[in-house]
Design a protein around this motif. Structure first.
Motif, mmCIF file in Angstrom:
data_model
loop_
_atom_site.group_PDB
_atom_site.id
_atom_site.type_symbol
_atom_site.label_atom_id
_atom_site.label_comp_id
_atom_site.label_asym_id
_atom_site.label_seq_id
_atom_site.Cartn_x
_atom_site.Cartn_y
_atom_site.Cartn_z
ATOM 1 N N ARG A 1 0.838 -1.210 0.000
ATOM 2 C CA ARG A 1 0.000 0.000 0.000
ATOM 3 C C ARG A 1 0.868 1.254 0.000
ATOM 4 N NH1 ARG A 1 -5.395 0.829 0.697
ATOM 5 N NH2 ARG A 1 -6.077 2.612 1.895
ATOM 6 N N GLN A 2 1.955 1.242 0.782
ATOM 7 C CA GLN A 2 2.872 2.373 0.796
ATOM 8 C C GLN A 2 3.591 2.505 -0.554
ATOM 9 O OE1 GLN A 2 5.192 1.281 4.268
ATOM 10 N NE2 GLN A 2 4.262 2.920 5.480
ATOM 11 N N GLN A 3 3.926 1.371 -1.157
ATOM 12 C CA GLN A 3 4.567 1.408 -2.472
ATOM 13 C C GLN A 3 3.654 2.079 -3.486
ATOM 14 O OE1 GLN A 3 5.807 -2.493 -3.776
ATOM 15 N NE2 GLN A 3 6.919 -2.877 -1.872
ATOM 16 N N GLU A 4 2.391 1.701 -3.470
ATOM 17 C CA GLU A 4 1.447 2.268 -4.427
ATOM 18 C C GLU A 4 1.282 3.768 -4.216
ATOM 19 O OE1 GLU A 4 -3.063 1.603 -6.203
ATOM 20 O OE2 GLU A 4 -2.435 0.443 -4.458
ATOM 21 N N ILE A 5 1.179 4.191 -2.965
ATOM 22 C CA ILE A 5 0.954 5.614 -2.725
ATOM 23 C C ILE A 5 2.191 6.442 -3.065
ATOM 24 C CG2 ILE A 5 1.545 5.851 -0.265
ATOM 25 C CD1 ILE A 5 -1.278 7.402 -0.176
ATOM 26 N N ILE A 6 3.388 5.923 -2.803
ATOM 27 C CA ILE A 6 4.613 6.628 -3.188
ATOM 28 C C ILE A 6 4.707 6.697 -4.708
ATOM 29 C CG2 ILE A 6 7.144 6.436 -3.222
ATOM 30 C CD1 ILE A 6 6.070 7.588 -0.611
ATOM 31 N N TYR A 7 4.369 5.602 -5.369
ATOM 32 C CA TYR A 7 4.373 5.576 -6.828
ATOM 33 C C TYR A 7 3.421 6.638 -7.378
ATOM 34 C CZ TYR A 7 3.681 3.963 -11.597
ATOM 35 O OH TYR A 7 3.567 3.908 -12.957
ATOM 36 N N LEU A 8 2.206 6.669 -6.861
ATOM 37 C CA LEU A 8 1.216 7.631 -7.351
ATOM 38 C C LEU A 8 1.624 9.070 -7.052
ATOM 39 C CD1 LEU A 8 -2.078 5.789 -6.337
ATOM 40 C CD2 LEU A 8 -1.138 6.027 -8.647
ATOM 41 N N ARG A 9 2.170 9.309 -5.865
ATOM 42 C CA ARG A 9 2.488 10.679 -5.455
ATOM 43 C C ARG A 9 3.747 11.225 -6.121
ATOM 44 N NH1 ARG A 9 1.825 15.519 -4.926
ATOM 45 N NH2 ARG A 9 2.630 16.624 -3.115
#
Length: 194
Positions: A128-136
């Motif tokens: 979940r943190q990977q996805e949010i860092i990727y998106l941001r």
């Protein structure tokens, strides 16, 4: 256009969500052809299982999750196959330009190093943190867009980004996080702003 209900025709659901699905998949970094195939597969599956449509509590989330899973499956299948013709064609086209080929090879190696560094850094985080860092930071979404895509509220999107950066700071003190924007490598210091 108003939000389609669970009893809506598949065509209405498709027309309402297809652009959002396409955009989301593009931001995840998949190519256009795979995205179109995956969207088609998701809606074929939805047509096939239309009786179960009423069991889906959040249709948008279901469609995005199904799309993401299908894209991952397509990507895995592509890694197992190697297209000899496309490799041979590239090699033939590049054979007359040895210097350009060497420069491209060096550039490709540098890009692979950057991508590996990003993967190693992101591997330290939860999915979940990977996805949010990727998106941001890689796709440069704002917090409102992230909240909508991840089906969380605005404040939670900010907190999740903050916690991911904090986690990276703890695990990689003094290191940098590399990201790409418009194909150009950028350096974002982990001690920098969220």
């Amino acid at each position: 256009m108003s939000l389609p209900g669970k009893n809506a025709d598949i065509t209405v659901i498709y027309n309402y969500y297809v652009d959002d699905m396409y955009t989301y998949a593009m931001y995840l970094g998949f190519n256009e052809y795979d995205i179109m195939d995956a969207i088609h597969d998701v809606f074929c599956n939805l047509c096939y299982r239309q009786k179960k449509l009423n069991e889906i509590s959040n249709l948008k989330f279901y469609l995005f999750k199904s799309l993401k899973n299908r894209l991952i499956d397509i990507s895995r299948n592509k890694k197992d196959k190697m297209d000899f013709n496309s490799l041979a064609a590239r090699e033939f086209l590049n054979s007359g330009h040895k210097n350009d080929t060497e420069n491209r090879l060096i550039q490709k190696e540098d890009e692979e190093k950057i991508q590996n560094t990003i993967r190693e850094i992101l591997a330290l985080l939860s999915p979940r943190q990977q996805e949010i860092i990727y998106l941001r930071y890689i796709q440069e979404y704002n917090y409102e867009q992230i909240a909508e895509l991840m089906d969380i509220n605005y404040e939670n999107s900010r907190k999740l980004v903050y916690k991911a950066i904090l986690s990276l700071r703890r695990k990689l003190p003094g290191k940098i996080l590399l990201s790409c924007s418009g194909g150009l490598p950028l350096i974002l210091h982990i001690s920098g702003k969220c």
